[in-house]
Design an enzyme around this catalytic site. Structure first.
Site, PDB file in Angstrom:
ATOM      1  N   LYS A  82     -78.305   6.704  82.246  1.00 61.37           N
ATOM      2  CA  LYS A  82     -77.980   5.913  81.051  1.00 61.37           C
ATOM      3  C   LYS A  82     -78.603   4.511  81.142  1.00 61.37           C
ATOM      4  CE  LYS A  82     -74.008   3.560  78.842  1.00 61.37           C
ATOM      5  NZ  LYS A  82     -72.542   3.474  78.692  1.00 61.37           N
ATOM      6  N   ASP A 101     -74.602  -3.388  75.859  1.00 57.86           N
ATOM      7  CA  ASP A 101     -73.566  -2.651  75.132  1.00 57.86           C
ATOM      8  C   ASP A 101     -72.576  -3.635  74.514  1.00 57.86           C
ATOM      9  OD1 ASP A 101     -71.796  -0.859  74.101  1.00 57.86           O
ATOM     10  OD2 ASP A 101     -71.060  -0.107  76.038  1.00 57.86           O
ATOM     11  N   LYS A 106     -66.869  -4.791  71.157  1.00 56.20           N
ATOM     12  CA  LYS A 106     -66.047  -5.089  72.330  1.00 56.20           C
ATOM     13  C   LYS A 106     -65.420  -6.470  72.192  1.00 56.20           C
ATOM     14  CE  LYS A 106     -68.597  -2.461  75.834  1.00 56.20           C
ATOM     15  NZ  LYS A 106     -67.536  -1.511  76.192  1.00 56.20           N
ATOM     16  N   ASP A 117     -75.348  -2.275  81.708  1.00 52.97           N
ATOM     17  CA  ASP A 117     -75.023  -0.925  81.234  1.00 52.97           C
ATOM     18  C   ASP A 117     -76.249   0.002  81.297  1.00 52.97           C
ATOM     19  OD1 ASP A 117     -72.955   0.728  80.392  1.00 52.97           O
ATOM     20  OD2 ASP A 117     -73.309   0.400  78.256  1.00 52.97           O
ATOM     21  N   ASP A 166     -68.501   2.512  70.441  1.00 50.28           N
ATOM     22  CA  ASP A 166     -68.569   2.003  71.815  1.00 50.28           C
ATOM     23  C   ASP A 166     -68.670   3.149  72.839  1.00 50.28           C
ATOM     24  OD1 ASP A 166     -68.665   0.166  73.815  1.00 50.28           O
ATOM     25  OD2 ASP A 166     -66.532  -0.362  73.761  1.00 50.28           O
ATOM     26  N   GLU A 205     -71.042   5.088  73.267  1.00 49.73           N
ATOM     27  CA  GLU A 205     -72.454   5.352  72.951  1.00 49.73           C
ATOM     28  C   GLU A 205     -73.183   6.056  74.090  1.00 49.73           C
ATOM     29  OE1 GLU A 205     -71.400   2.616  74.273  1.00 49.73           O
ATOM     30  OE2 GLU A 205     -72.861   2.427  75.887  1.00 49.73           O
ATOM     31  N   ARG A 224     -72.385   8.462  76.166  1.00 50.89           N
ATOM     32  CA  ARG A 224     -72.344   9.933  76.157  1.00 50.89           C
ATOM     33  C   ARG A 224     -73.268  10.504  75.082  1.00 50.89           C
ATOM     34  NH1 ARG A 224     -66.006  10.000  75.206  1.00 50.89           N
ATOM     35  NH2 ARG A 224     -66.255   8.099  76.425  1.00 50.89           N
TER      36      ARG A 224
HETATM   37  N1  BES Z   1     -70.422   0.851  78.939  1.00 46.74           N
HETATM   38  C1  BES Z   1     -69.089   1.196  78.665  1.00 46.74           C
HETATM   39  C2  BES Z   1     -68.282   1.574  79.909  1.00 46.74           C
HETATM   40  C3  BES Z   1     -68.053   0.496  80.922  1.00 46.74           C
HETATM   41  C4  BES Z   1     -66.833  -0.134  80.988  1.00 46.74           C
HETATM   42  C5  BES Z   1     -69.012   0.189  81.860  1.00 46.74           C
HETATM   43  C6  BES Z   1     -66.605  -1.099  81.950  1.00 46.74           C
HETATM   44  C7  BES Z   1     -68.782  -0.777  82.823  1.00 46.74           C
HETATM   45  C8  BES Z   1     -67.576  -1.406  82.867  1.00 46.74           C
HETATM   46  C9  BES Z   1     -69.028   2.378  77.698  1.00 46.74           C
HETATM   47  O1  BES Z   1     -70.074   2.489  76.827  1.00 46.74           O
HETATM   48  C10 BES Z   1     -67.779   2.232  76.900  1.00 46.74           C
HETATM   49  O2  BES Z   1     -67.698   1.288  76.156  1.00 46.74           O
HETATM   50  N2  BES Z   1     -66.838   3.150  77.062  1.00 46.74           N
HETATM   51  C11 BES Z   1     -65.616   3.118  76.387  1.00 46.74           C
HETATM   52  C12 BES Z   1     -65.282   4.517  75.929  1.00 46.74           C
HETATM   53  C13 BES Z   1     -64.104   4.585  75.029  1.00 46.74           C
HETATM   54  C14 BES Z   1     -64.464   4.035  73.662  1.00 46.74           C
HETATM   55  C15 BES Z   1     -63.653   6.015  74.923  1.00 46.74           C
HETATM   56  C16 BES Z   1     -64.539   2.629  77.350  1.00 46.74           C
HETATM   57  O3  BES Z   1     -64.560   3.022  78.507  1.00 46.74           O
HETATM   58  O4  BES Z   1     -63.731   1.805  76.944  1.00 46.74           O
HETATM   59 ZN    ZN Z   2     -71.915   1.627  77.494  1.00 49.41          ZN
HETATM   60 ZN    ZN Z   3     -69.771   1.356  75.023  1.00 53.40          ZN
END
Ligand code: BES
Ligand code: ZN
Ligand code: ZN
Length: 496
Positions: A266, A271, A278, A289, A348, A350, A352
């Site tokens: 990825k 992000d 966020k 990210d 968010d 994104e 996956r």
């Molecule tokens: N890039 C983030 C995940 C992340 C969180 C990486 C903290 C490093 C540190 C990812 O794209 C994300 O935002 N995931 C969300 C998913 C949710 C919306 C189901 C998350 O983990 O909050």
């Molecule tokens: Zn992300």
């Molecule tokens: Zn995200």
């Protein structure tokens, strides 16, 4: 830093400092260390006085008179039973950091003997040299003043005796240098801010490095990705003024007919969360990210330099997740490359989406297995903490081998279950699936989402959201992007 194999006896070596490693048990029995006999008389009084207990990462600098080395730096390895390659790496990093703080230019280093879970002298030499290099690395490309700049060592002599196998030691040094370069590349890309590192830059960088490393590189731009039906990737990328890129790298180190191992990383260069924006706190950290993609890029380059006898495919989807007028919205339905339609609930989630299309793309190369590396979920950090990656896999063999690699390199991974009962959370009223489930167990539902795209191919997913970056430095890992996964994957590939 130039690394030289040096057969000179330790009393005679002309060096600013001779670095020695001691385990705690050896403090009382220093005579039994054959390799240290020559300097035992110098060290012993200090050990007897209790000045140095060889606790893990403890250091002591001595100034002997009338011998080759101007200084002797002792570095503690802690209890013998706890000795493992990663501890050697960290101790060696501590050693060169100590030398750098003393403003030295050159040191000699005596690798410690093999014992506990260490396998052979080659492994000891490799991890010691790796640590010695990593300990001196900093991300400095954006600093214009070097007021507290630490000057790295120019040379390191690795002491060997006449019984040592020169060939094995040379190959260990070579592997350590290549691995350190790979880790450094992944860390540098991870630390580089998103205004300077966006998908086009990452693609250019990958193409340049691939060319120098004799790796085939194909870059898909937005039009080409659209033409190939990568609607999930396009959906994420379309909200940024910086167009997305899919980076495909191929290394052929084995027979033509041997199917490649596919690595998918990825690379969201920033992000913001997209329209599902966020919160502001800590958002700057989302420049890392793209750490999965950086790790995968570094690994394939190192694999080629190590000339491993394996075929390797790397797919790195690079995009910036932003909320502009063209951005994808919650409620949108995207058609993925596999044909599966996805209802967006959170923009968010994104990672996956771009990974789904990249898994489909990787499958067109008929790989023997898929390993994806992604900073995918905050939930994984909640579950396993900041030092450990989640490992979710359809293959017991992959779990076993990746765990084994992890035990060697010290990059922690822990298996998590893929609980099929949760897959109904991804059911959508309007499309084939939704992109998120509920808030509980979302590292698992993220993996369940990805699993829809891997078909029958054995697959492992490493969720590196926790360990991809750190706020707390250790001797061999500075603050910021850690390069997590680089050593792990290289170790895995070398054992294939
Ligand atoms: N890039 C983030 C995940 C992340 C969180 C990486 C903290 C490093 C540190 C990812 O794209 C994300 O935002 N995931 C969300 C998913 C949710 C919306 C189901 C998350 O983990 O909050
Ligand atoms: Zn992300
Ligand atoms: Zn995200």
């Amino acid at each position: 830093m130039k690394i030289i194999l040096d057969p000179t006896p330790i009393l005679k070596i002309k060096t600013q400092a001779l670095i020695n490693f001691l385990a705690m048990e050896e403090v009382k029995t220093i005579e039994q260390r054959d390799d240290l006999i020559a300097i035992a008389d110098i060290i012993k009084p200090r050990l007897e006085a209790g000045d140095f207990k060889a606790e893990y990462l403890e250091t002591l600098t001595l100034f002997p008179q009338g011998i080759g080395p101007e200084r002797i730096i002792l570095v503690g390895l802690g209890p013998e039973k706890d000795l493992r390659p990663a501890r050697l790496r960290e101790a060696a990093a501590k050693a060169t950091q100590t030398a750098v703080l003393l403003k030295l230019e050159q040191t000699a280093l005596l690798p410690p003997p093999v014992r506990a879970s260490l396998t052979d002298m080659g492994q000891v030499a490799e991890f010691i040299i790796l640590g010695a290099i990593l300990g001196q690395q900093v991300y400095g490309e954006l600093k214009t003043k070097d007021k507290d700049k630490k000057r790295p060592l120019t040379a390191l002599n690795m002491v060997m005796d006449e019984k040592s196998e020169t060939k094995a030691l040379r190959s260990a040094i070579n592997a350590a240098e290549i691995t350190a370069d790979a880790v450094y590349l992944a860390r540098t890309l991870g630390n580089r801010p998103a205004n300077l590192l966006y998908p086009e830059v990452l693609a250019d960088e990958a193409a340049k490095l691939a060319k120098a490393g004799k790796i085939k590189c194909t870059i898909l731009d937005m039009d080409e990705a659209r033409r190939r039906g990568m609607g999930a990737f396009i959906g994420v990328a379309q909200g940024s003024s910086r167009p997305g890129r899919i980076i495909i790298l191929e290394y052929h180190g084995a027979g033509k007919n041997s199917p490649p191992v596919a690595l998918i990383g990825k690379a969201i260069t920033f992000d913001s969360g997209g329209l599902t924006l966020k919160g502001g706190e800590g958002m700057h950290k989302m420049k890392t990210d793209m750490s999965g993609g950086a790790a995968v890029l570094a690994v394939i380059l190192a694999t080629a330099r190590l000339k491993l006898k394996v075929n390797l495919l790397a797919v790195i989807p690079a995009a910036e997740n932003m909320p502009d007028g063209g951005a994808y919205r919650p409620g949108d339905v995207l058609t993925s490359m596999s044909g599966r339609t996805i209802e967006i609930i959170s923009t968010d989630a994104e990672g996956r989406l771009i990974m789904a299309d990249s898994l489909s793309l990787a499958l067109t190369y008929k790989p023997s297995r898929l390993i994806d590396v992604a900073t995918l979920t905050g939930a994984c950090v909640v579950a396993l903490g900041e030092k450990c990656a989640g490992l979710l896999s359809t293959s017991e063999e992959l779990v076993r081998d990746l765990k084994q690699a992890s035990q060697t390199t010290g990059e922690l991974v822990w298996p998590m279950p893929i609980i099929e009962e949760y897959s109904e959370q991804l059911d959508s009223d309007v499309a084939d699936c939704k992109n998120i489930g509920n808030r509980f167990g979302s590292a698992i539902t993220a993996a369940l989402f990805l699993k829809q795209f891997v078909e029958e191919t054995p697959w492992a997913h490493l969720d590196i959201a926790g360990p991809a970056r750190t706020d707390k430095a250790t001797p061999d890992i500075p603050v910021g992007a850690t390069g997590f996964g680089v050593q792990l994957l290289l170790n895995y590939l070398r054992k294939l």
